[in-house]
Design an enzyme around this catalytic site. Structure first.
Site, PDB file in Angstrom:
ATOM      1  N   ARG A 155      -9.250   1.270   8.606  1.00 24.20           N
ATOM      2  CA  ARG A 155      -8.885  -0.115   8.854  1.00 24.20           C
ATOM      3  C   ARG A 155      -9.747  -0.781   9.778  1.00 24.20           C
ATOM      4  O   ARG A 155      -9.811  -2.012  10.197  1.00 24.20           O
ATOM      5  CB  ARG A 155      -7.666   0.056   9.903  1.00 24.20           C
ATOM      6  CG  ARG A 155      -6.133  -0.317   9.088  1.00 24.20           C
ATOM      7  CD  ARG A 155      -5.097  -0.065   9.906  1.00 24.20           C
ATOM      8  NE  ARG A 155      -3.999  -0.998   9.553  1.00 24.20           N
ATOM      9  CZ  ARG A 155      -2.937  -0.442   9.056  1.00 24.20           C
ATOM     10  NH1 ARG A 155      -2.949   0.911   8.449  1.00 24.20           N
ATOM     11  NH2 ARG A 155      -1.818  -1.202   8.875  1.00 24.20           N
ATOM     12  N   LYS A 171       0.843  -1.259   0.046  1.00 27.84           N
ATOM     13  CA  LYS A 171      -0.084  -0.133   0.011  1.00 27.84           C
ATOM     14  C   LYS A 171       0.792   1.208   0.123  1.00 27.84           C
ATOM     15  O   LYS A 171       0.631   2.344  -0.772  1.00 27.84           O
ATOM     16  CB  LYS A 171      -0.892  -0.028   1.264  1.00 27.84           C
ATOM     17  CG  LYS A 171      -1.941  -1.179   1.496  1.00 27.84           C
ATOM     18  CD  LYS A 171      -2.631  -1.089   2.725  1.00 27.84           C
ATOM     19  CE  LYS A 171      -1.895  -0.716   4.010  1.00 27.84           C
ATOM     20  NZ  LYS A 171      -1.402  -2.141   4.409  1.00 27.84           N
ATOM     21  N   ARG A 189      12.108  -6.030   5.702  1.00 26.82           N
ATOM     22  CA  ARG A 189      12.214  -4.661   5.893  1.00 26.82           C
ATOM     23  C   ARG A 189      12.580  -4.461   7.524  1.00 26.82           C
ATOM     24  O   ARG A 189      13.239  -3.389   7.713  1.00 26.82           O
ATOM     25  CB  ARG A 189      10.756  -4.187   5.698  1.00 26.82           C
ATOM     26  CG  ARG A 189      10.599  -2.719   6.021  1.00 26.82           C
ATOM     27  CD  ARG A 189       9.283  -2.113   5.770  1.00 26.82           C
ATOM     28  NE  ARG A 189       8.137  -2.429   6.615  1.00 26.82           N
ATOM     29  CZ  ARG A 189       7.066  -2.260   6.514  1.00 26.82           C
ATOM     30  NH1 ARG A 189       6.679  -1.500   5.341  1.00 26.82           N
ATOM     31  NH2 ARG A 189       5.992  -2.474   7.474  1.00 26.82           N
ATOM     32  N   ARG A 215      12.174  -1.549  12.126  1.00 32.91           N
ATOM     33  CA  ARG A 215      10.906  -1.016  12.628  1.00 32.91           C
ATOM     34  C   ARG A 215      10.470  -1.941  13.656  1.00 32.91           C
ATOM     35  O   ARG A 215      10.568  -3.324  13.509  1.00 32.91           O
ATOM     36  CB  ARG A 215       9.781  -1.305  11.429  1.00 32.91           C
ATOM     37  CG  ARG A 215       9.252   0.427  11.014  1.00 32.91           C
ATOM     38  CD  ARG A 215       8.300   0.219   9.881  1.00 32.91           C
ATOM     39  NE  ARG A 215       7.082  -0.318  10.182  1.00 32.91           N
ATOM     40  CZ  ARG A 215       5.950  -0.126   9.556  1.00 32.91           C
ATOM     41  NH1 ARG A 215       5.977   0.339   8.393  1.00 32.91           N
ATOM     42  NH2 ARG A 215       4.929  -0.666   9.881  1.00 32.91           N
ATOM     43  N   ARG A 217      -0.420  -8.659  13.227  1.00 32.37           N
ATOM     44  CA  ARG A 217      -0.866  -7.549  12.501  1.00 32.37           C
ATOM     45  C   ARG A 217      -1.849  -8.531  11.654  1.00 32.37           C
ATOM     46  O   ARG A 217      -3.081  -7.712  11.088  1.00 32.37           O
ATOM     47  CB  ARG A 217       0.011  -6.839  12.122  1.00 32.37           C
ATOM     48  CG  ARG A 217       0.766  -5.800  13.031  1.00 32.37           C
ATOM     49  CD  ARG A 217       2.196  -5.393  12.615  1.00 32.37           C
ATOM     50  NE  ARG A 217       2.391  -4.691  10.983  1.00 32.37           N
ATOM     51  CZ  ARG A 217       3.320  -4.299  10.663  1.00 32.37           C
ATOM     52  NH1 ARG A 217       4.543  -4.940  11.030  1.00 32.37           N
ATOM     53  NH2 ARG A 217       3.476  -3.698   9.428  1.00 32.37           N
TER      54      ARG A 217
HETATM   55  P1  B4P Z   1       3.976  -1.741   2.397  1.00 32.27           P
HETATM   56  O1  B4P Z   1       2.957  -2.739   2.269  1.00 32.27           O
HETATM   57  O2  B4P Z   1       3.854  -0.412   1.413  1.00 32.27           O
HETATM   58  O3  B4P Z   1       3.868  -1.483   3.960  1.00 32.27           O
HETATM   59  P2  B4P Z   1       3.203  -0.247   4.569  1.00 32.27           P
HETATM   60  O4  B4P Z   1       2.500   0.760   3.727  1.00 32.27           O
HETATM   61  O5  B4P Z   1       4.230   0.188   5.631  1.00 32.27           O
HETATM   62  O6  B4P Z   1       2.024  -0.999   5.479  1.00 32.27           O
HETATM   63  P3  B4P Z   1       1.816  -1.535   6.743  1.00 32.27           P
HETATM   64  O7  B4P Z   1       0.515  -2.249   7.117  1.00 32.27           O
HETATM   65  O8  B4P Z   1       2.922  -2.695   7.236  1.00 32.27           O
HETATM   66  O9  B4P Z   1       2.072  -0.621   8.164  1.00 32.27           O
HETATM   67  P4  B4P Z   1       1.344   0.849   8.434  1.00 32.27           P
HETATM   68  O10 B4P Z   1       2.498   1.773   8.249  1.00 32.27           O
HETATM   69  O11 B4P Z   1       0.166   1.089   7.574  1.00 32.27           O
HETATM   70  O12 B4P Z   1       5.259  -2.343   2.249  1.00 32.27           O
HETATM   71  C1  B4P Z   1       5.962  -3.635   2.814  1.00 32.27           C
HETATM   72  C2  B4P Z   1       7.202  -3.889   2.359  1.00 32.27           C
HETATM   73  O13 B4P Z   1       6.986  -4.654   1.084  1.00 32.27           O
HETATM   74  C3  B4P Z   1       8.166  -2.803   1.860  1.00 32.27           C
HETATM   75  O14 B4P Z   1       9.318  -3.337   2.347  1.00 32.27           O
HETATM   76  C4  B4P Z   1       8.330  -2.884   0.508  1.00 32.27           C
HETATM   77  O15 B4P Z   1       9.526  -2.412  -0.284  1.00 32.27           O
HETATM   78  C5  B4P Z   1       7.855  -4.286   0.171  1.00 32.27           C
HETATM   79  N1  B4P Z   1       7.224  -4.324  -0.992  1.00 32.27           N
HETATM   80  C6  B4P Z   1       6.047  -3.638  -1.604  1.00 32.27           C
HETATM   81  N2  B4P Z   1       5.751  -4.265  -2.913  1.00 32.27           N
HETATM   82  C7  B4P Z   1       6.768  -5.100  -3.247  1.00 32.27           C
HETATM   83  C8  B4P Z   1       6.512  -6.048  -4.096  1.00 32.27           C
HETATM   84  N3  B4P Z   1       5.598  -6.188  -5.408  1.00 32.27           N
HETATM   85  N4  B4P Z   1       7.422  -7.190  -4.145  1.00 32.27           N
HETATM   86  C9  B4P Z   1       8.333  -7.281  -3.399  1.00 32.27           C
HETATM   87  N5  B4P Z   1       8.505  -6.414  -2.012  1.00 32.27           N
HETATM   88  C10 B4P Z   1       7.600  -5.641  -2.157  1.00 32.27           C
HETATM   89  O16 B4P Z   1       0.665   0.545   9.825  1.00 32.27           O
HETATM   90  C11 B4P Z   1       1.638   0.467  10.881  1.00 32.27           C
HETATM   91  C12 B4P Z   1       0.697   0.455  12.280  1.00 32.27           C
HETATM   92  O17 B4P Z   1       0.121   1.695  12.505  1.00 32.27           O
HETATM   93  C13 B4P Z   1      -0.354  -0.452  12.426  1.00 32.27           C
HETATM   94  O18 B4P Z   1      -0.122  -1.893  12.833  1.00 32.27           O
HETATM   95  C14 B4P Z   1      -1.112   0.079  13.379  1.00 32.27           C
HETATM   96  O19 B4P Z   1      -0.767  -0.129  14.757  1.00 32.27           O
HETATM   97  C15 B4P Z   1      -1.234   1.561  13.284  1.00 32.27           C
HETATM   98  N6  B4P Z   1      -2.117   2.082  12.249  1.00 32.27           N
HETATM   99  C16 B4P Z   1      -1.947   2.543  11.203  1.00 32.27           C
HETATM  100  N7  B4P Z   1      -3.253   2.991  10.401  1.00 32.27           N
HETATM  101  C17 B4P Z   1      -3.998   2.806  11.579  1.00 32.27           C
HETATM  102  C18 B4P Z   1      -5.412   3.056  11.551  1.00 32.27           C
HETATM  103  N8  B4P Z   1      -5.994   3.406  10.255  1.00 32.27           N
HETATM  104  N9  B4P Z   1      -6.159   2.684  12.748  1.00 32.27           N
HETATM  105  C19 B4P Z   1      -5.362   2.214  13.720  1.00 32.27           C
HETATM  106  N10 B4P Z   1      -4.036   1.985  13.753  1.00 32.27           N
HETATM  107  C20 B4P Z   1      -3.218   2.529  12.613  1.00 32.27           C
END
Ligand code: B4P
Length: 196
Positions: A88, A13, A128, A134, A145
């Site tokens: 979410r 995402k 990652r 992280r 998660r």
């Molecule tokens: P991404 O999927 O881009 O990860 P993200 O955006 O960081 O999402 P995530 O759900 O983990 O965390 P968030 O910050 O939203 O990428 C992951 C990895 O995959 C990267 O290393 C990337 O390089 C790699 N990748 C991507 N595409 C690829 C491909 N095609 N092939 C190979 N590798 C690839 O949330 C973190 C925390 O914040 C949550 O657990 C929660 O505690 C809190 N939070 C956030 N939003 C919230 C909400 N709305 N409500 C309540 N809590 C919330």
């Protein structure tokens, strides 16, 4: 263009949302990035969110909704935005609908769901975690998660599917190829909007 990115943790995402925002020249709001910045800065919001994030849970709705409300009210979000990591759960989705109404904005125009299986997610996030340090990217927290995603976030696929807004894209493989499908999904939304 008001796009929601849906998908399990690590589904891409953040990666794809960033590209889509640059391409369409609209802001992207990642609630995860905003929360991590608050934790790093040691703000009251960050202090409240830290332990929940490290355990892999969802931060309290009122904290997250405050972030989104402030960002969507900014002038540069008036012509569109990409939401990465929000909503979410069902309460956040209903609040988002209400918030757009209050701001006089049209509703969400497209929800893009990136589909990736659990083993791939765990592999990506463990890598990652090793690279970026992280706190929530260790295997036990990643599994927690994913469980939270299944219980709380995945039901939104039906919520948006029933409204005809959902497009599911396989999120495995070449990042540029996945992005090409994302662009097609967002362009289709435009055509629908123009035709309406
Ligand atoms: P991404 O999927 O881009 O990860 P993200 O955006 O960081 O999402 P995530 O759900 O983990 O965390 P968030 O910050 O939203 O990428 C992951 C990895 O995959 C990267 O290393 C990337 O390089 C790699 N990748 C991507 N595409 C690829 C491909 N095609 N092939 C190979 N590798 C690839 O949330 C973190 C925390 O914040 C949550 O657990 C929660 O505690 C809190 N939070 C956030 N939003 C919230 C909400 N709305 N409500 C309540 N809590 C919330």
């Amino acid at each position: 263009m008001r796009i929601v990115m849906l998908g399990a943790p690590g589904s891409g995402k953040g990666t794809q949302g960033e590209r889509l925002a640059l391409h369409h020249r609209i802001p992207k709001l990642s609630t995860g990035d905003a929360l991590r910045a608050a934790v790093k800065a040691g703000t009251p919001l960050g202090l409240q969110a830290k332990a929940t994030m490290e355990a892999g849970g969802l931060v309290a709705n009122e904290l997250v909704i405050g972030i989104v409300r402030e960002r969507l009210a900014a002038d540069d979000a008036a012509r569109g935005f990409i939401l990465d990591g929000f909503p979410r759960n069902a309460a956040q989705a209903r609040t988002l609908d209400r918030l757009l109404d209050e701001l006089g904005q049209p509703g969400i125009s497209r929800v893009i769901h990136l589909l990736v299986d659990e083993d791939e997610i765990v592999n990506r996030l463990v890598v990652r975690g090793a690279l970026q340090g992280r706190a929530d990217d260790n295997e036990a927290t990643i599994r927690a998660r994913i469980a939270v995603y299944r219980a709380e976030t995945a039901p939104l696929l039906d919520y948006y599917g029933e409204r005809g807004l959902l497009v599911t894209i396989p999120g495995v493989g070449d990042v540029a190829a996945i992005f090409a499908q994302m662009l097609a999904a967002s362009a289709a939304e435009r055509d629908v909007a123009v035709a309406a």
